[in-house]
Design a protein around this motif. Structure first.
Motif, PDB file in Angstrom:
ATOM      1  N   GLY A 282       0.821  -1.204   0.000  1.00  0.00           N
ATOM      2  CA  GLY A 282       0.000   0.000   0.000  1.00  0.00           C
ATOM      3  C   GLY A 282       0.851   1.247   0.000  1.00  0.00           C
ATOM      4  O   GLY A 282       2.082   1.204  -0.111  1.00  0.00           O
ATOM      5  N   MET A 283       0.175   2.382   0.140  1.00  0.00           N
ATOM      6  CA  MET A 283       0.845   3.676   0.179  1.00  0.00           C
ATOM      7  C   MET A 283       0.745   4.237   1.593  1.00  0.00           C
ATOM      8  O   MET A 283      -0.304   4.173   2.226  1.00  0.00           O
ATOM      9  CB  MET A 283       0.195   4.645  -0.806  1.00  0.00           C
ATOM     10  CG  MET A 283       0.894   5.993  -0.903  1.00  0.00           C
ATOM     11  SD  MET A 283       0.222   7.056  -2.215  1.00  0.00           S
ATOM     12  CE  MET A 283      -1.309   7.614  -1.435  1.00  0.00           C
ATOM     13  N   SER A 284       1.831   4.793   2.092  1.00  0.00           N
ATOM     14  CA  SER A 284       1.856   5.399   3.420  1.00  0.00           C
ATOM     15  C   SER A 284       1.408   6.847   3.341  1.00  0.00           C
ATOM     16  O   SER A 284       1.951   7.628   2.551  1.00  0.00           O
ATOM     17  CB  SER A 284       3.266   5.327   4.014  1.00  0.00           C
ATOM     18  OG  SER A 284       3.305   5.931   5.292  1.00  0.00           O
ATOM     19  N   SER A 285       0.398   7.198   4.130  1.00  0.00           N
ATOM     20  CA  SER A 285      -0.113   8.558   4.168  1.00  0.00           C
ATOM     21  C   SER A 285      -0.451   9.014   2.746  1.00  0.00           C
ATOM     22  O   SER A 285      -1.071   8.280   1.982  1.00  0.00           O
ATOM     23  CB  SER A 285       0.908   9.477   4.847  1.00  0.00           C
ATOM     24  OG  SER A 285       0.384  10.742   5.096  1.00  0.00           O
ATOM     25  N   PHE A 286      -0.028  10.230   2.363  1.00  0.00           N
ATOM     26  CA  PHE A 286      -0.241  10.742   1.009  1.00  0.00           C
ATOM     27  C   PHE A 286       0.868  10.307   0.049  1.00  0.00           C
ATOM     28  O   PHE A 286       0.929  10.778  -1.072  1.00  0.00           O
ATOM     29  CB  PHE A 286      -0.306  12.266   1.031  1.00  0.00           C
ATOM     30  CG  PHE A 286      -1.702  12.821   1.103  1.00  0.00           C
ATOM     31  CD1 PHE A 286      -2.554  12.773   0.015  1.00  0.00           C
ATOM     32  CD2 PHE A 286      -2.169  13.403   2.261  1.00  0.00           C
ATOM     33  CE1 PHE A 286      -3.836  13.291   0.072  1.00  0.00           C
ATOM     34  CE2 PHE A 286      -3.446  13.930   2.336  1.00  0.00           C
ATOM     35  CZ  PHE A 286      -4.281  13.873   1.239  1.00  0.00           C
ATOM     36  N   GLY A 287       1.786   9.445   0.517  1.00  0.00           N
ATOM     37  CA  GLY A 287       2.891   9.042  -0.324  1.00  0.00           C
ATOM     38  C   GLY A 287       3.953  10.132  -0.374  1.00  0.00           C
ATOM     39  O   GLY A 287       3.908  11.096   0.377  1.00  0.00           O
ATOM     40  N   PRO A 288       4.929   9.966  -1.290  1.00  0.00           N
ATOM     41  CA  PRO A 288       5.000   8.915  -2.305  1.00  0.00           C
ATOM     42  C   PRO A 288       5.547   7.578  -1.798  1.00  0.00           C
ATOM     43  O   PRO A 288       5.713   6.652  -2.589  1.00  0.00           O
ATOM     44  CB  PRO A 288       5.939   9.520  -3.346  1.00  0.00           C
ATOM     45  CG  PRO A 288       6.859  10.385  -2.540  1.00  0.00           C
ATOM     46  CD  PRO A 288       6.017  10.952  -1.433  1.00  0.00           C
ATOM     47  N   ALA A 289       5.846   7.474  -0.494  1.00  0.00           N
ATOM     48  CA  ALA A 289       6.367   6.203   0.025  1.00  0.00           C
ATOM     49  C   ALA A 289       5.318   5.109  -0.087  1.00  0.00           C
ATOM     50  O   ALA A 289       4.152   5.303   0.285  1.00  0.00           O
ATOM     51  CB  ALA A 289       6.796   6.358   1.476  1.00  0.00           C
ATOM     52  N   VAL A 290       5.743   3.961  -0.600  1.00  0.00           N
ATOM     53  CA  VAL A 290       4.889   2.782  -0.644  1.00  0.00           C
ATOM     54  C   VAL A 290       5.615   1.661   0.094  1.00  0.00           C
ATOM     55  O   VAL A 290       6.822   1.732   0.328  1.00  0.00           O
ATOM     56  CB  VAL A 290       4.553   2.357  -2.087  1.00  0.00           C
ATOM     57  CG1 VAL A 290       3.756   3.441  -2.784  1.00  0.00           C
ATOM     58  CG2 VAL A 290       5.820   2.051  -2.887  1.00  0.00           C
ATOM     59  N   TYR A 291       4.870   0.627   0.457  1.00  0.00           N
ATOM     60  CA  TYR A 291       5.447  -0.442   1.269  1.00  0.00           C
ATOM     61  C   TYR A 291       4.805  -1.769   0.915  1.00  0.00           C
ATOM     62  O   TYR A 291       3.709  -1.828   0.339  1.00  0.00           O
ATOM     63  CB  TYR A 291       5.225  -0.144   2.764  1.00  0.00           C
ATOM     64  CG  TYR A 291       3.758  -0.098   3.129  1.00  0.00           C
ATOM     65  CD1 TYR A 291       3.089  -1.240   3.575  1.00  0.00           C
ATOM     66  CD2 TYR A 291       3.030   1.077   3.002  1.00  0.00           C
ATOM     67  CE1 TYR A 291       1.740  -1.203   3.872  1.00  0.00           C
ATOM     68  CE2 TYR A 291       1.681   1.122   3.302  1.00  0.00           C
ATOM     69  CZ  TYR A 291       1.038  -0.016   3.739  1.00  0.00           C
ATOM     70  OH  TYR A 291      -0.306   0.020   4.029  1.00  0.00           O
ATOM     71  N   ALA A 292       5.500  -2.830   1.253  1.00  0.00           N
ATOM     72  CA  ALA A 292       4.972  -4.181   1.101  1.00  0.00           C
ATOM     73  C   ALA A 292       5.446  -5.011   2.285  1.00  0.00           C
ATOM     74  O   ALA A 292       6.476  -4.705   2.892  1.00  0.00           O
ATOM     75  CB  ALA A 292       5.459  -4.811  -0.206  1.00  0.00           C
ATOM     76  N   VAL A 293       4.691  -6.044   2.633  1.00  0.00           N
ATOM     77  CA  VAL A 293       5.080  -6.946   3.722  1.00  0.00           C
ATOM     78  C   VAL A 293       5.198  -8.369   3.174  1.00  0.00           C
ATOM     79  O   VAL A 293       4.420  -8.797   2.319  1.00  0.00           O
ATOM     80  CB  VAL A 293       4.072  -6.912   4.892  1.00  0.00           C
ATOM     81  CG1 VAL A 293       4.130  -5.576   5.601  1.00  0.00           C
ATOM     82  CG2 VAL A 293       2.651  -7.200   4.410  1.00  0.00           C
TER      83      VAL A 293
END
Length: 329
Positions: A282-293
């Motif tokens: 997903g995207m963290s907050s407003f981005g642009p950082a995205v993450y995966a688990v």
């Protein structure tokens, strides 16, 4: 006496209630990361000067951090009624306005360094009130204090009457209603594409005003997913259920709005990380950082994220959860 503080970035998974019909606004879910981190050293008898130990930092980052440090220092010194100034050395930093919570972490870190120098004990919520953080989400403040996986309960409409981001809200930091250790053997892949479509300041305020209130039905569905799927999955260490919850909340409520307003590369990175085997992304907050688990193939997912950013550049790394708060030395 010099002081040094180490604090971490955080993922903001979602805001919960931007409808307000039940009498509260905001609420949030977040996760503290081991990396990237922020390390700041303070030296007494200074001039509120900020130095950067890392070389080749972008001017925008230097300017943003310097402004945040100056503001937090002045607020804290005014609160303490002190003329004692310190200098600050940023030994390690992470991108500002990236969705990883740099503004809250740097502000709290400065307040902690100054109050510790004055031998004044305050918890993170008291510090947040002084420096004006936590007016929408309490995730950054709770990450600084506790670390781990956090759910906050938002604000009563008696205190906060309108839909505003933390940068424009004067409300007190919200209460933490759940905090758990996050499985440290779950790998978290973070990718920050180098794009200019970042959301902050007046632009962020306008988005809140335009898109809120979110329909109550979406808020209720999101709350159900968080309470009956996401939170139990953390406690039971069920990464598949946690990943499913992450994927579901991307299409609901304010997160849907945040995703809609971002650069198309965000969707591409998330889709490629999922297709490479991530349990959720997903995207963290407003981005642009995205993450995966994932608990199986983090290097493959990291490679997929980097390959997606080949044409535009960016930062990508593998990290884990941090289940403790900031460290003061």
């Amino acid at each position: 006496m010099n002081g040094r503080i180490i604090t971490s970035s955080r993922l903001h998974l979602t805001l919960i209630d931007l409808n307000g019909e039940r009498g509260r606004l905001d609420g949030g879910v977040g996760l503290t990361l081991k990396d990237p981190k922020l390390i700041i050293k303070a030296k007494p008898n200074g001039e509120l000067k900020t130095e950067f130990a890392e070389k080749n930092l972008q001017w925008d980052l230097i300017k943003e951090y310097s402004a945040k440090i100056e503001e937090a220092a002045k607020r804290t010194l005014n609160y303490l009624k002190s003329n004692q100034r310190l200098d600050f050395i940023i030994e390690k930093a992470f991108p500002a306005h990236s969705g990883l919570g740099s503004g809250t972490q740097v502000s709290l870190a400065i307040a902690k360094l100054i109050t510790s120098f004055h031998e004044v004990e305050m918890d993170s919520w008291e510090l947040a009130r002084i420096v004006g953080r936590g007016g929408t989400s309490g995730i950054g403040v709770a990450s600084f204090e506790y670390g781990g996986f956090i759910v906050d309960g938002g604000h009563s409409k008696k205190e906060k009457t309108d839909f505003l981001p933390s940068s424009a809200s004067r409300a007190s930091p919200p209460p933490v209603i759940a905090r758990y250790d996050f499985p440290e053997d779950w790998n978290i892949i973070v990718a920050i594409p180098k794009i200019n479509r970042q959301v902050s300041g007046r632009k962020e305020v306008n988005i809140f005003q335009e898109y809120c209130p979110i329909p109550l039905g979406e808020v209720e569905r999101l709350s159900h997913i968080i309470l009956m799927k996401m939170m139990p999955s953390v406690i039971e260490e069920d990464i598949d259920s946690f990943g499913e919850a992450i994927n579901e909340i991307q299409r609901i409520g304010f997160k849907k709005v945040e995703r809609k307003l971002q650069h198309p590369i965000i969707d591409n990175i998330i889709e490629n990380m999922l297709s490479t085997g991530a349990a959720g992304a997903g995207m963290s907050s407003f981005g642009p950082a995205v993450y995966a688990v994932t608990d199986t193939n983090p290097k493959d997912i990291l490679r997929a994220a980097k390959e997606t950013m080949d044409d535009i550049g960016g930062l990508a790394l593998i990290t884990n959860a941090r289940n403790s708060g900031a460290e003061y030395e």
